[in-house]
Write a protein that holds these residues in place. Structure first.
Motif, PDB file in Angstrom:
ATOM      1  N   GLN A  98       0.837  -1.204   0.000  1.00  0.00           N
ATOM      2  CA  GLN A  98       0.000   0.000   0.000  1.00  0.00           C
ATOM      3  C   GLN A  98       0.869   1.250   0.000  1.00  0.00           C
ATOM      4  O   GLN A  98       0.594   2.200  -0.732  1.00  0.00           O
ATOM      5  CB  GLN A  98      -0.923  -0.026   1.220  1.00  0.00           C
ATOM      6  CG  GLN A  98      -1.942   1.065   1.255  1.00  0.00           C
ATOM      7  CD  GLN A  98      -3.071   0.850   0.278  1.00  0.00           C
ATOM      8  OE1 GLN A  98      -3.272  -0.226  -0.237  1.00  0.00           O
ATOM      9  NE2 GLN A  98      -3.809   1.894   0.011  1.00  0.00           N
ATOM     10  N   LEU A  99       1.923   1.263   0.810  1.00  0.00           N
ATOM     11  CA  LEU A  99       2.834   2.403   0.832  1.00  0.00           C
ATOM     12  C   LEU A  99       3.576   2.549  -0.489  1.00  0.00           C
ATOM     13  O   LEU A  99       3.756   3.669  -0.984  1.00  0.00           O
ATOM     14  CB  LEU A  99       3.824   2.258   1.992  1.00  0.00           C
ATOM     15  CG  LEU A  99       3.233   2.372   3.386  1.00  0.00           C
ATOM     16  CD1 LEU A  99       4.282   2.052   4.430  1.00  0.00           C
ATOM     17  CD2 LEU A  99       2.640   3.741   3.605  1.00  0.00           C
ATOM     18  N   GLN A 100       4.013   1.433  -1.082  1.00  0.00           N
ATOM     19  CA  GLN A 100       4.672   1.493  -2.388  1.00  0.00           C
ATOM     20  C   GLN A 100       3.721   2.019  -3.452  1.00  0.00           C
ATOM     21  O   GLN A 100       4.120   2.822  -4.300  1.00  0.00           O
ATOM     22  CB  GLN A 100       5.158   0.103  -2.799  1.00  0.00           C
ATOM     23  CG  GLN A 100       6.384  -0.344  -2.091  1.00  0.00           C
ATOM     24  CD  GLN A 100       6.780  -1.743  -2.521  1.00  0.00           C
ATOM     25  OE1 GLN A 100       5.960  -2.509  -3.044  1.00  0.00           O
ATOM     26  NE2 GLN A 100       8.028  -2.087  -2.303  1.00  0.00           N
ATOM     27  N   TRP A 101       2.476   1.586  -3.411  1.00  0.00           N
ATOM     28  CA  TRP A 101       1.500   2.021  -4.405  1.00  0.00           C
ATOM     29  C   TRP A 101       1.231   3.522  -4.296  1.00  0.00           C
ATOM     30  O   TRP A 101       1.169   4.232  -5.287  1.00  0.00           O
ATOM     31  CB  TRP A 101       0.219   1.217  -4.228  1.00  0.00           C
ATOM     32  CG  TRP A 101      -0.875   1.593  -5.158  1.00  0.00           C
ATOM     33  CD1 TRP A 101      -0.905   1.413  -6.506  1.00  0.00           C
ATOM     34  CD2 TRP A 101      -2.098   2.233  -4.811  1.00  0.00           C
ATOM     35  NE1 TRP A 101      -2.081   1.893  -7.013  1.00  0.00           N
ATOM     36  CE2 TRP A 101      -2.834   2.408  -6.000  1.00  0.00           C
ATOM     37  CE3 TRP A 101      -2.644   2.664  -3.617  1.00  0.00           C
ATOM     38  CZ2 TRP A 101      -4.078   2.994  -6.020  1.00  0.00           C
ATOM     39  CZ3 TRP A 101      -3.889   3.252  -3.642  1.00  0.00           C
ATOM     40  CH2 TRP A 101      -4.591   3.410  -4.836  1.00  0.00           C
ATOM     41  N   ARG A 102       1.073   4.013  -3.065  1.00  0.00           N
ATOM     42  CA  ARG A 102       0.842   5.450  -2.882  1.00  0.00           C
ATOM     43  C   ARG A 102       2.051   6.273  -3.314  1.00  0.00           C
ATOM     44  O   ARG A 102       1.899   7.350  -3.887  1.00  0.00           O
ATOM     45  CB  ARG A 102       0.484   5.745  -1.430  1.00  0.00           C
ATOM     46  CG  ARG A 102      -0.902   5.270  -1.100  1.00  0.00           C
ATOM     47  CD  ARG A 102      -1.331   5.680   0.265  1.00  0.00           C
ATOM     48  NE  ARG A 102      -2.666   5.140   0.524  1.00  0.00           N
ATOM     49  CZ  ARG A 102      -3.378   5.457   1.561  1.00  0.00           C
ATOM     50  NH1 ARG A 102      -2.918   6.296   2.454  1.00  0.00           N
ATOM     51  NH2 ARG A 102      -4.564   4.934   1.730  1.00  0.00           N
ATOM     52  N   LEU A 103       3.266   5.772  -3.030  1.00  0.00           N
ATOM     53  CA  LEU A 103       4.460   6.458  -3.509  1.00  0.00           C
ATOM     54  C   LEU A 103       4.513   6.467  -5.032  1.00  0.00           C
ATOM     55  O   LEU A 103       4.892   7.467  -5.643  1.00  0.00           O
ATOM     56  CB  LEU A 103       5.722   5.783  -2.966  1.00  0.00           C
ATOM     57  CG  LEU A 103       6.270   6.285  -1.660  1.00  0.00           C
ATOM     58  CD1 LEU A 103       7.449   5.439  -1.228  1.00  0.00           C
ATOM     59  CD2 LEU A 103       6.665   7.732  -1.741  1.00  0.00           C
ATOM     60  N   LEU A 110      10.425   8.840  -6.602  1.00  0.00           N
ATOM     61  CA  LEU A 110      10.788   8.108  -5.383  1.00  0.00           C
ATOM     62  C   LEU A 110      10.371   6.642  -5.442  1.00  0.00           C
ATOM     63  O   LEU A 110      10.950   5.798  -4.764  1.00  0.00           O
ATOM     64  CB  LEU A 110      10.129   8.752  -4.167  1.00  0.00           C
ATOM     65  CG  LEU A 110      10.697  10.079  -3.695  1.00  0.00           C
ATOM     66  CD1 LEU A 110       9.874  10.611  -2.541  1.00  0.00           C
ATOM     67  CD2 LEU A 110      12.135   9.922  -3.271  1.00  0.00           C
ATOM     68  N   ALA A 111       9.368   6.343  -6.240  1.00  0.00           N
ATOM     69  CA  ALA A 111       8.841   4.979  -6.300  1.00  0.00           C
ATOM     70  C   ALA A 111       9.879   4.001  -6.827  1.00  0.00           C
ATOM     71  O   ALA A 111       9.913   2.845  -6.409  1.00  0.00           O
ATOM     72  CB  ALA A 111       7.592   4.942  -7.160  1.00  0.00           C
ATOM     73  N   ALA A 112      10.723   4.446  -7.734  1.00  0.00           N
ATOM     74  CA  ALA A 112      11.744   3.548  -8.278  1.00  0.00           C
ATOM     75  C   ALA A 112      12.730   3.110  -7.198  1.00  0.00           C
ATOM     76  O   ALA A 112      13.212   1.980  -7.220  1.00  0.00           O
ATOM     77  CB  ALA A 112      12.480   4.248  -9.411  1.00  0.00           C
ATOM     78  N   LEU A 119       5.141  -1.857  -9.750  1.00  0.00           N
ATOM     79  CA  LEU A 119       3.704  -2.002  -9.544  1.00  0.00           C
ATOM     80  C   LEU A 119       2.935  -1.496 -10.762  1.00  0.00           C
ATOM     81  O   LEU A 119       3.370  -0.581 -11.451  1.00  0.00           O
ATOM     82  CB  LEU A 119       3.260  -1.205  -8.315  1.00  0.00           C
ATOM     83  CG  LEU A 119       3.849  -1.649  -6.985  1.00  0.00           C
ATOM     84  CD1 LEU A 119       3.383  -0.726  -5.885  1.00  0.00           C
ATOM     85  CD2 LEU A 119       3.464  -3.064  -6.666  1.00  0.00           C
ATOM     86  N   ILE A 120       1.786  -2.072 -11.000  1.00  0.00           N
ATOM     87  CA  ILE A 120       0.916  -1.628 -12.081  1.00  0.00           C
ATOM     88  C   ILE A 120       0.048  -0.507 -11.535  1.00  0.00           C
ATOM     89  O   ILE A 120      -0.717  -0.696 -10.597  1.00  0.00           O
ATOM     90  CB  ILE A 120       0.044  -2.792 -12.585  1.00  0.00           C
ATOM     91  CG1 ILE A 120       0.936  -3.890 -13.153  1.00  0.00           C
ATOM     92  CG2 ILE A 120      -0.946  -2.290 -13.623  1.00  0.00           C
ATOM     93  CD1 ILE A 120       0.192  -5.141 -13.510  1.00  0.00           C
TER      94      ILE A 120
END
Length: 142
Positions: A98-103, A110-112, A119-120
């Protein structure tokens, strides 16, 4: 005598061990150790931010560590209750995904670095891209 349950499988894993052994243990108020450190760190930082101006106003440096400790206590108590409610009935990795998806949605750069680049994140209508029905699939034909 080694039974079928005690023998290792082809990949070397023991088959009789329960899958819960790989889960992180719950330490305090439904938080695992990693979640406890994050919750304590964030609430301690909030206590520091609140303690510095209050120490300046009261002219007492003791306010800073006092508010840090109080912030950690309140943060673990409140944060543990909230996280326990959010995680109830969900898989072990739900919070991290959930935290990765929101990022990934809000801060793609930052997500990378946080593993969210895999994530899709597409939203919209899905289609099968069929233009017209296949005549060979009509009823009554073999």
């Amino acid at each position: 005598m080694a039974g079928a349950l005690e023998s290792p499988s082809r990949d070397g894993l023991v088959t009789f061990l329960p899958h819960r052994l790989n889960r992180h243990p719950v330490v305090v108020r439904g938080l695992t150790a990693d979640e406890l450190w994050v919750c304590a760190g964030l609430s301690g930082a909030a206590g520091l931010v609140a303690g510095v101006p209050l120490a300046w106003l009261t002219r007492s440096i003791a306010m800073v560590p006092t508010l840090i400790v109080a912030g950690i206590g309140i943060g673990v108590f409140v944060g543990g209750g909230l996280l326990r409610r959010w995680k109830r009935g969900r898989p072990d990795t739900w919070l991290y995904r959930q935290l990765q998806w929101r990022l990934a949605l809000r801060y793609p750069a930052l997500a990378a670095h946080a593993g969210g680049g895999q994530l899709i994140t597409r939203s919209g209508w899905w289609s099968t891209r069929r233009l017209r029905p296949d005549p060979s699939l009509r009823r009554g034909r073999p």
